[in-house]
Design a protein around this motif. Structure first.
Motif, PDB file in Angstrom:
ATOM      1  N   ARG A 151      35.231  29.941  88.809  1.00  0.00           N
ATOM      2  CA  ARG A 151      36.468  30.502  88.392  1.00  0.00           C
ATOM      3  C   ARG A 151      37.400  29.235  87.903  1.00  0.00           C
ATOM      4  NH1 ARG A 151      35.444  33.313  92.863  1.00  0.00           N
ATOM      5  NH2 ARG A 151      36.325  31.700  94.319  1.00  0.00           N
ATOM      6  N   THR A 152      37.638  28.446  88.806  1.00  0.00           N
ATOM      7  CA  THR A 152      38.498  27.140  88.169  1.00  0.00           C
ATOM      8  C   THR A 152      37.541  25.868  88.876  1.00  0.00           C
ATOM      9  OG1 THR A 152      40.427  28.472  88.898  1.00  0.00           O
ATOM     10  CG2 THR A 152      40.515  25.958  88.594  1.00  0.00           C
ATOM     11  N   THR A 153      37.403  24.984  88.112  1.00  0.00           N
ATOM     12  CA  THR A 153      36.618  23.891  88.598  1.00  0.00           C
ATOM     13  C   THR A 153      37.428  22.367  88.399  1.00  0.00           C
ATOM     14  OG1 THR A 153      34.487  24.630  87.729  1.00  0.00           O
ATOM     15  CG2 THR A 153      34.673  22.299  87.902  1.00  0.00           C
ATOM     16  N   LEU A 154      37.413  21.516  89.352  1.00  0.00           N
ATOM     17  CA  LEU A 154      38.136  20.221  89.242  1.00  0.00           C
ATOM     18  C   LEU A 154      37.104  19.190  89.169  1.00  0.00           C
ATOM     19  CD1 LEU A 154      40.841  20.126  92.307  1.00  0.00           C
ATOM     20  CD2 LEU A 154      41.206  20.643  89.790  1.00  0.00           C
ATOM     21  N   ILE A 155      37.413  18.394  87.856  1.00  0.00           N
ATOM     22  CA  ILE A 155      36.571  17.527  87.429  1.00  0.00           C
ATOM     23  C   ILE A 155      37.169  16.049  87.777  1.00  0.00           C
ATOM     24  CG2 ILE A 155      34.946  16.619  85.532  1.00  0.00           C
ATOM     25  CD1 ILE A 155      35.269  19.384  84.146  1.00  0.00           C
ATOM     26  N   PHE A 156      36.634  15.313  88.701  1.00  0.00           N
ATOM     27  CA  PHE A 156      37.133  14.082  89.336  1.00  0.00           C
ATOM     28  C   PHE A 156      36.633  13.027  88.656  1.00  0.00           C
ATOM     29  CE2 PHE A 156      38.934  16.530  92.977  1.00  0.00           C
ATOM     30  CZ  PHE A 156      40.156  16.301  92.924  1.00  0.00           C
ATOM     31  N   HIS A 157      37.353  12.132  88.279  1.00  0.00           N
ATOM     32  CA  HIS A 157      36.934  10.843  87.484  1.00  0.00           C
ATOM     33  C   HIS A 157      37.866   9.646  88.471  1.00  0.00           C
ATOM     34  CE1 HIS A 157      34.847  11.954  83.819  1.00  0.00           C
ATOM     35  NE2 HIS A 157      35.699  13.065  84.155  1.00  0.00           N
ATOM     36  N   ASN A 158      36.970   8.372  88.414  1.00  0.00           N
ATOM     37  CA  ASN A 158      37.530   7.369  89.272  1.00  0.00           C
ATOM     38  C   ASN A 158      38.686   6.570  88.632  1.00  0.00           C
ATOM     39  OD1 ASN A 158      36.191   7.997  91.505  1.00  0.00           O
ATOM     40  ND2 ASN A 158      34.399   6.435  90.903  1.00  0.00           N
ATOM     41  N   THR A 159      38.881   6.733  87.109  1.00  0.00           N
ATOM     42  CA  THR A 159      39.823   6.066  86.339  1.00  0.00           C
ATOM     43  C   THR A 159      40.443   6.928  85.658  1.00  0.00           C
ATOM     44  OG1 THR A 159      38.629   5.133  84.765  1.00  0.00           O
ATOM     45  CG2 THR A 159      38.487   3.760  86.645  1.00  0.00           C
ATOM     46  N   ARG A 160      41.684   6.510  85.086  1.00  0.00           N
ATOM     47  CA  ARG A 160      42.500   7.472  84.183  1.00  0.00           C
ATOM     48  C   ARG A 160      41.683   7.178  82.811  1.00  0.00           C
ATOM     49  NH1 ARG A 160      48.461   5.432  86.510  1.00  0.00           N
ATOM     50  NH2 ARG A 160      48.006   6.304  88.310  1.00  0.00           N
ATOM     51  N   ALA A 161      41.208   6.213  82.239  1.00  0.00           N
ATOM     52  CA  ALA A 161      40.739   5.932  81.142  1.00  0.00           C
ATOM     53  C   ALA A 161      39.457   6.792  80.893  1.00  0.00           C
ATOM     54  CB  ALA A 161      40.541   4.574  80.659  1.00  0.00           C
ATOM     55  N   GLN A 162      38.697   6.849  81.977  1.00  0.00           N
ATOM     56  CA  GLN A 162      37.657   7.555  82.091  1.00  0.00           C
ATOM     57  C   GLN A 162      37.923   9.043  81.905  1.00  0.00           C
ATOM     58  OE1 GLN A 162      35.555   6.514  85.474  1.00  0.00           O
ATOM     59  NE2 GLN A 162      34.561   4.448  84.503  1.00  0.00           N
ATOM     60  N   ALA A 163      38.908   9.456  82.532  1.00  0.00           N
ATOM     61  CA  ALA A 163      39.498  10.918  82.587  1.00  0.00           C
ATOM     62  C   ALA A 163      39.582  11.066  81.281  1.00  0.00           C
ATOM     63  CB  ALA A 163      40.394  11.155  83.551  1.00  0.00           C
ATOM     64  N   GLU A 164      40.321  10.400  80.382  1.00  0.00           N
ATOM     65  CA  GLU A 164      40.855  10.748  79.132  1.00  0.00           C
ATOM     66  C   GLU A 164      39.636  10.846  77.927  1.00  0.00           C
ATOM     67  OE1 GLU A 164      43.597  11.258  77.531  1.00  0.00           O
ATOM     68  OE2 GLU A 164      45.218  10.985  78.804  1.00  0.00           O
ATOM     69  N   LEU A 165      38.544   9.860  78.240  1.00  0.00           N
ATOM     70  CA  LEU A 165      37.639   9.837  77.592  1.00  0.00           C
ATOM     71  C   LEU A 165      36.643  11.285  77.581  1.00  0.00           C
ATOM     72  CD1 LEU A 165      36.181   6.181  77.761  1.00  0.00           C
ATOM     73  CD2 LEU A 165      36.892   7.496  75.753  1.00  0.00           C
TER      74      LEU A 165
ATOM     75  N   GLY B 290      46.179  30.364  87.765  1.00  0.00           N
ATOM     76  CA  GLY B 290      44.822  30.917  87.357  1.00  0.00           C
ATOM     77  C   GLY B 290      44.510  30.755  85.863  1.00  0.00           C
ATOM     78  N   ASP B 291      45.324  30.169  84.925  1.00  0.00           N
ATOM     79  CA  ASP B 291      45.171  30.018  83.673  1.00  0.00           C
ATOM     80  C   ASP B 291      44.261  28.984  82.976  1.00  0.00           C
ATOM     81  OD1 ASP B 291      47.026  31.984  83.309  1.00  0.00           O
ATOM     82  OD2 ASP B 291      48.698  30.967  83.048  1.00  0.00           O
ATOM     83  N   LEU B 292      43.645  28.123  83.892  1.00  0.00           N
ATOM     84  CA  LEU B 292      42.928  27.109  83.479  1.00  0.00           C
ATOM     85  C   LEU B 292      41.577  27.344  84.176  1.00  0.00           C
ATOM     86  CD1 LEU B 292      45.297  23.891  83.518  1.00  0.00           C
ATOM     87  CD2 LEU B 292      44.547  25.109  81.545  1.00  0.00           C
ATOM     88  N   ARG B 293      40.368  27.390  83.360  1.00  0.00           N
ATOM     89  CA  ARG B 293      39.066  27.254  83.884  1.00  0.00           C
ATOM     90  C   ARG B 293      38.658  25.855  84.466  1.00  0.00           C
ATOM     91  NH1 ARG B 293      35.806  31.161  82.103  1.00  0.00           N
ATOM     92  NH2 ARG B 293      34.340  30.351  83.803  1.00  0.00           N
ATOM     93  N   ALA B 294      39.292  24.668  83.997  1.00  0.00           N
ATOM     94  CA  ALA B 294      38.864  23.642  84.401  1.00  0.00           C
ATOM     95  C   ALA B 294      39.928  22.394  84.325  1.00  0.00           C
ATOM     96  CB  ALA B 294      37.525  22.836  83.635  1.00  0.00           C
ATOM     97  N   ILE B 295      40.145  21.500  85.211  1.00  0.00           N
ATOM     98  CA  ILE B 295      41.110  20.423  84.977  1.00  0.00           C
ATOM     99  C   ILE B 295      40.278  19.064  85.272  1.00  0.00           C
ATOM    100  CG2 ILE B 295      43.034  19.270  86.058  1.00  0.00           C
ATOM    101  CD1 ILE B 295      42.357  23.120  86.855  1.00  0.00           C
ATOM    102  N   VAL B 296      40.411  18.168  84.306  1.00  0.00           N
ATOM    103  CA  VAL B 296      39.881  16.761  84.396  1.00  0.00           C
ATOM    104  C   VAL B 296      41.070  16.046  85.108  1.00  0.00           C
ATOM    105  CG1 VAL B 296      39.230  14.887  82.840  1.00  0.00           C
ATOM    106  CG2 VAL B 296      38.413  16.932  82.205  1.00  0.00           C
ATOM    107  N   CYS B 297      40.491  15.434  86.256  1.00  0.00           N
ATOM    108  CA  CYS B 297      41.736  14.865  86.952  1.00  0.00           C
ATOM    109  C   CYS B 297      41.263  13.646  87.558  1.00  0.00           C
ATOM    110  CB  CYS B 297      42.304  15.730  87.939  1.00  0.00           C
ATOM    111  SG  CYS B 297      40.997  16.408  89.012  1.00  0.00           S
ATOM    112  N   THR B 298      42.272  12.893  88.162  1.00  0.00           N
ATOM    113  CA  THR B 298      41.981  11.600  89.160  1.00  0.00           C
ATOM    114  C   THR B 298      42.580  11.837  90.274  1.00  0.00           C
ATOM    115  OG1 THR B 298      43.964  10.563  88.331  1.00  0.00           O
ATOM    116  CG2 THR B 298      42.010  10.136  86.859  1.00  0.00           C
ATOM    117  N   GLY B 299      42.757  10.702  90.845  1.00  0.00           N
ATOM    118  CA  GLY B 299      43.264  10.769  92.444  1.00  0.00           C
ATOM    119  C   GLY B 299      44.539  11.495  92.428  1.00  0.00           C
TER     120      GLY B 299
END
Length: 805
Positions: free
Chosen positions: A251-265, A302-311
């Motif tokens: 339904r909804t996935t959080l995709i965590f990254h360790n840095t903001r630059a990596q999240a943007e890429l 509940g309008d997003l299926r995934a969110i790329v995010c950091t801390g």
């Protein structure tokens, strides 16, 4: 006087009954502990920690309605305070309870802040910085009159930074204003409950520790990806098709990254491959508040299926219906991984589901070690040192803003705060003298004369007008020197911010990523980066600083234990073959010995040291080793470091590495190197800002990063020359050793290896060293080695041209 344990009044019982809810044992235990001076609750994510913390408050205010502030809630995040207010409002509204709840953070408007001081709500939700600001006002005793309880949420996160020290000093002040104040700490991830209890309690009062049933084990594993991870890099781009498949299945996935630059890429590449046009957002701390708010609202709806995010989404915010967490890149810290896992299936009786994507081949080993730690229930974390003195200096100024104070009483109050329980009177007096005069070398300058002692012995602000300046500069969060980014044109929308140093490299027409979109740099106007949407397809990357994690000591130990195994049946075949080849042609790194490999490559001698001390420490080790190699005439040319090793290339080979790793010599080299290094100036600047020597902001203006750095550099050089034992220089040395350069991890490495070195000389690159050649961040060394190479190249050129030497 403390309150009696609070039974549940009928309106709350009825509300729970209509929901079909029954209190968990730990929630009942919190009601029973309502009168205790301090209580630490450790409960899993989804276990109702927030309701547990507030139940005694709701019960007391329902049973005996009253005006004024009853409970203060403190969280590490502004967004978390807002989320708690939404969640608290449900039982209050539905049970028709006579309780008013408001939040007060940096986002709260001036009108609301003024009203809250005049007429505080029953429950105020805030952050450490806003609490310090409230305590700095003359009417703080009236604002907090009648305060009964403080709830500190996600206390483990606050305890890891100076914000926690700032908060505990604030609670010590509150305890003086409100005797009998009760403290509650809430967390899901505490590696050392006794240490956090000492941190929370009003010394020497005890703190009760309540541990909830941990609930079902999480469903956690590596994400199945057909492609092999690359040998180096940190983006995880190779796994995007598998990530998209996982997003489609949930339904909804959080995709965590360790840095903001990596999240943007990653977000950019994910969107390019998102053929199904799934609604996907991005969330991190460098985006504008407006953009973050839009993403948060879409998550709740509940309008997003995934969110790329950091801390920025690490902590206990309950956003929408998240049923999967994906961690891209090794988590570096087991506690952080557990915290992120808990964002999925935010319910007590449902296992959290998480998948990990190693960004490269060695991270695959690290991720397996982290998975084992989670399954074993083992968390990591380093012991806290004593409370930092720059934070204490700021607190003394905060107290002075509120009115005159007695030094003896303030010292007694400060030492009730857990981090400062061991503070000596001499150290306190040195901080007080610094606040009053600026210290020996600065006392002749009027601007540093901030406090004066009255004839009755009490201390006060020398100029009451200084209170405004002090309040404007409160806080321990050191912002990266950033510039706002805004779309060009009248009323252009804010997009976020980028580092000032990055903005300085831009010329009109350059493109970069921010908020998942490619924008074109148009110019700089009034300290704002103006951009257009004419970005094209190939961006530069904004160098968001964010937080750069190093692998924890405990996780490094697990990796070394894994490597010592005779075989690795749980690892993929390609990784097992790689490690087996390393064992055949060289040695495997061991915890109790230091492995040093020497081999030629591309016409240069190379030395690889496997210290497993974390990225910051290995970077520092590279600087120290090249300095020592320069001294003995080997001619180092450069190095590159990762969390587990440092690779140095040089003109001549290193024949005996053992002397380079002698503890006393390394320490002496470190002190010499650090004294004149830019790291010290950077650390000094941060401590000088926190301690109040340098202002970040003044009425109507804010210093740019360059202006602040210029001011701090002059001060640093002046103090080193005329007052080398100045308090701020002492603080700077302490902070530099344990912070930016992490020399303590090098000390730990030296202690566990005890001078035992395995030096392996080979004729080619080894399997474990090979990925280091592909790592970014190579650091060149300008010294005799580079000069020798230039001389040899010049000689060859002269000889080729047939000229006389």
């Amino acid at each position: 006087m403390t309150a009696a344990p609070a039974p549940l009044p009928s309106p709350i019982r009825n509300w729970l009954s209509t929901r079909g809810w029954v209190l968990h044992p730990h929630q009942r235990a919190m009601l029973d502990a309502a009168a205790d001076p301090a209580t630490l609750l450790i409960a899993p994510t989804g276990g109702g920690k927030t309701l547990s913390g507030f139940l005694p408050t709701l019960a007391e205010l329902t049973a005996a309605p009253r005006a004024g502030l009853h409970t203060l809630y403190v969280s590490p995040l502004k967004a978390l305070a807002s989320d708690i207010r939404r969640n608290l409002q449900a039982p209050i509204t539905e049970a028709d309870l006579p309780i008013r709840v408001e939040d007060r953070t940096g986002d709260t408007g001036a009108t609301a802040r003024k009203r809250q001081r005049a007429d505080p709500p029953h429950i105020l939700l805030t952050t450490p910085e806003s609490l310090a600001l409230l305590l700095s006002y003359e009417d703080a005793p009236r604002i907090f009159a009648g305060l009964q309880r403080v709830v500190v949420d996600e206390i483990h996160a606050l305890a890891e930074s100076k914000r926690g020290d700032q908060l505990m000093l604030g609670l010590a002040r509150l305890q003086s204003l409100c005797p009998g104040l009760r403290r509650v700490g809430l967390s899901a991830t505490v590696e050392d409950p006794a240490a956090i209890a000492r941190f929370l309690a009003c010394h020497p009062d005890p703190c009760r520790i309540l541990q909830a049933d941990p609930g079902p084990a999480p469903d956690i594993a590596l994400l199945e990806v057909p492609q092999r991870p690359p040998w180096a890099g940190g983006g995880g781009r190779y796994a995007i098709p598998a990530v998209l498949e996982a997003v489609r299945a949930h339904r909804t996935t959080l995709i965590f990254h360790n840095t903001r630059a990596q999240a943007e890429l990653f977000f950019h590449d994910l969107w390019l491959q998102n053929d199904d046009a799934l609604p996907i957002g991005i969330h991190h701390g460098s985006l504008s508040r407006e953009q973050r708010s839009r993403v948060e609202a879409a998550m709740v709806a509940g309008d997003l299926r995934a969110i790329v995010c950091t801390g920025s989404l690490d902590l206990g915010i309950d956003w929408g219906d998240v049923d999967l967490v994906i961690q891209v890149g090794a988590p570096k810290n087991v506690k952080r991984l557990v915290q992120r896992i808990g964002r999925a299936n935010h319910r007590y009786n449902a296992p959290s589901k998480a998948r990990i994507v190693p960004a490269n081949r060695f991270e695959l080993v690290e991720c397996h070690a982290a998975l084992d730690a989670v399954r074993d229930g083992t968390l990591d974390g380093d012991p806290r040192g004593p409370g930092p003195r720059d934070v204490l200096c700021q607190h003394i100024l905060v107290v002075a803003c509120a009115g005159a104070f007695d030094a003896d009483a303030l010292f007694a109050e400060v030492t009730t705060a857990g981090p400062y329980a061991g503070l000596g009177r001499t150290a306190f007096d040195a901080c007080l003298d610094f606040c009053a005069t600026g210290g020996y070398a600065l006392r002749a300058y009027d601007r540093y004369q901030r406090l004066q002692q009255r004839t009755d012995g009490r201390w006060q602000l020398r100029d009451p007008r200084a209170a405004r300046q002090i309040r404007m500069n409160l806080g321990t969060i050191m912002d990266t020197d950033t510039l706002k980014v805004r779309l060009r044109g009248r009323g252009g929308a804010p997009l976020g911010e980028v580092e000032e140093a990055f903005a300085a490299t831009l010329t009109p027409g350059d493109t970069f990523l921010i908020g998942g979109q490619i924008v074109r740099y148009e110019g700089l106007r009034e300290m704002t980066v103006e951009v257009s949407r004419r970005g094209g397809d190939t961006p530069k990357i904004a160098t968001f600083m964010g937080t750069k994690f190093a692998t924890s000591t405990q996780l490094s130990d697990r990796i070394l234990t894994m490597l010592a195994q005779p075989d690795w049946p749980d690892l993929p075949g390609h990784t097992r073959d790689w490690l087996a080849l390393q064992r055949r042609v060289s040695h495997m790194p061991r915890r109790d010995r230091l492995l040093i490999e020497s081999f030629p490559h591309d016409g240069r001698a190379h030395t690889c040291a496997y210290g497993f001390a974390g990225r910051n420490a290995m970077q520092t080790l590279g600087l120290l080793l090249t300095q020592r190699m320069e001294e003995i005439g080997i001619g180092p040319l450069g190095f590159v470091a990762t969390d587990y090793a440092v690779l140095v290339w040089s003109v001549d080979p290193l024949t005996d590495p053992a002397p380079l790793f002698q503890g006393d010599d390394l320490r002496a080299g470190f002190e010499t190197w650090l004294a004149g290094n830019a790291v010290m100036k950077r650390t000094f600047k941060a401590s000088a800002i926190i301690a109040g020597l340098i202002d970040r902001q003044s009425p109507g203006q804010r210093k740019s990063g360059r202006q602040a750095t210029f001011s701090s550099d002059i001060l640093y050089d002046t103090l080193r020359k005329y007052d080398p034992d100045h308090l701020l220089l002492q603080i700077t040395r302490e902070e530099a050793r344990r912070g930016l350069v992490d020399f303590g991890r090098i000390e730990e490495m030296l202690a566990r290896t005890r001078g035992r070195v395995d030096h392996v000389v080979l004729d080619r690159v080894t399997p474990l060293a090979a990925p280091l050649f592909l790592e970014p961040g190579r650091v060149p060394v300008q010294g005799a080695g580079a000069e020798k190479l230039l001389a040899e190249a010049a000689a060859r050129l002269i000889e080729t041209a047939g000229l006389p030497a």
